[in-house]
Design an enzyme around this catalytic site. Sequence first.
Site, mmCIF file in Angstrom:
data_model
loop_
_atom_site.group_PDB
_atom_site.id
_atom_site.type_symbol
_atom_site.label_atom_id
_atom_site.label_comp_id
_atom_site.label_asym_id
_atom_site.label_seq_id
_atom_site.Cartn_x
_atom_site.Cartn_y
_atom_site.Cartn_z
ATOM 1 N N GLU A 1 -0.813 -8.409 5.608
ATOM 2 C CA GLU A 1 -0.622 -8.579 7.058
ATOM 3 C C GLU A 1 -1.944 -8.565 7.807
ATOM 4 O OE1 GLU A 1 -0.224 -5.870 5.375
ATOM 5 O OE2 GLU A 1 -0.756 -4.112 6.573
ATOM 6 N N HIS B 1 -3.270 -5.254 1.817
ATOM 7 C CA HIS B 1 -2.571 -5.475 3.100
ATOM 8 C C HIS B 1 -2.539 -6.967 3.460
ATOM 9 C CE1 HIS B 1 -2.278 -1.292 4.731
ATOM 10 N NE2 HIS B 1 -3.188 -1.092 3.792
ATOM 11 N N CYS C 1 0.815 -1.213 0.000
ATOM 12 C CA CYS C 1 0.000 0.000 0.000
ATOM 13 C C CYS C 1 0.853 1.270 0.000
ATOM 14 C CB CYS C 1 -0.974 -0.069 1.169
ATOM 15 S SG CYS C 1 -2.503 0.784 0.806
#
Length: 197
Positions: free
Chosen positions: A170, A168, A78
């Site tokens: 994560e 994302h 991002c």
Amino acid sequence: MKIGVLALQGAFIEHENMLTDIGTVCTEVRQVSDLQGLDGIVLPGGESTVQGQLLQKSGLLAPLWDLIAGGLPTLATCAGLILLAQKIKDSPVTHLGTLPVTIKRNAYGRQLSSFVTEEPVKGIGNFSMVFIRAPYIEHADMDVEILAKVDGKIVAVKYGNQIGLSFHPELSGNPKIHKWFLSLCEKRLDVYPLHHT
Ligand code: GLN
């Protein structure tokens, strides 16, 4: 292996949690001395303008550029992808500029500014992608490998040692992309075992 996570601003803790969960030692990168002995680096999401300014202020911009351009495995998500981009649409600003793509910031309209969708990523399989005021890649040079598209827009690429993602990983609860990134870091360690010195 030691993986650095750029920790100037944004979603760095989430990357650290995921890396730690899969058994990796990570270190937060805030100043130039933190770059010592890294086998890979993660550039997290957040706010790219702020991150870019902090990269300048901390003196990290030039040494980080040297490392990434020199082949250090890099996972950018991002805002991190925006930091890597060679061009940012409608803006004269660039940050690291090591990835030959043109990025469009905040590229998804208001209603869709945050959303989750499941799409295939080349070499990884279906992946639940979390987008938060995300950019997409409007143009990628011919030698940039395209790993995923959503609605015809490029959202994941690989260019040598650099992986750039609009979303994302994560936050998805799926560590497959991080594991793949670590395998690239390990491979490099095999090729350059003495790079720590
Ligand atoms: N909109 C942010 C930017 O332009 C990126 C958002 C994110 O990292 N989740 O920097």
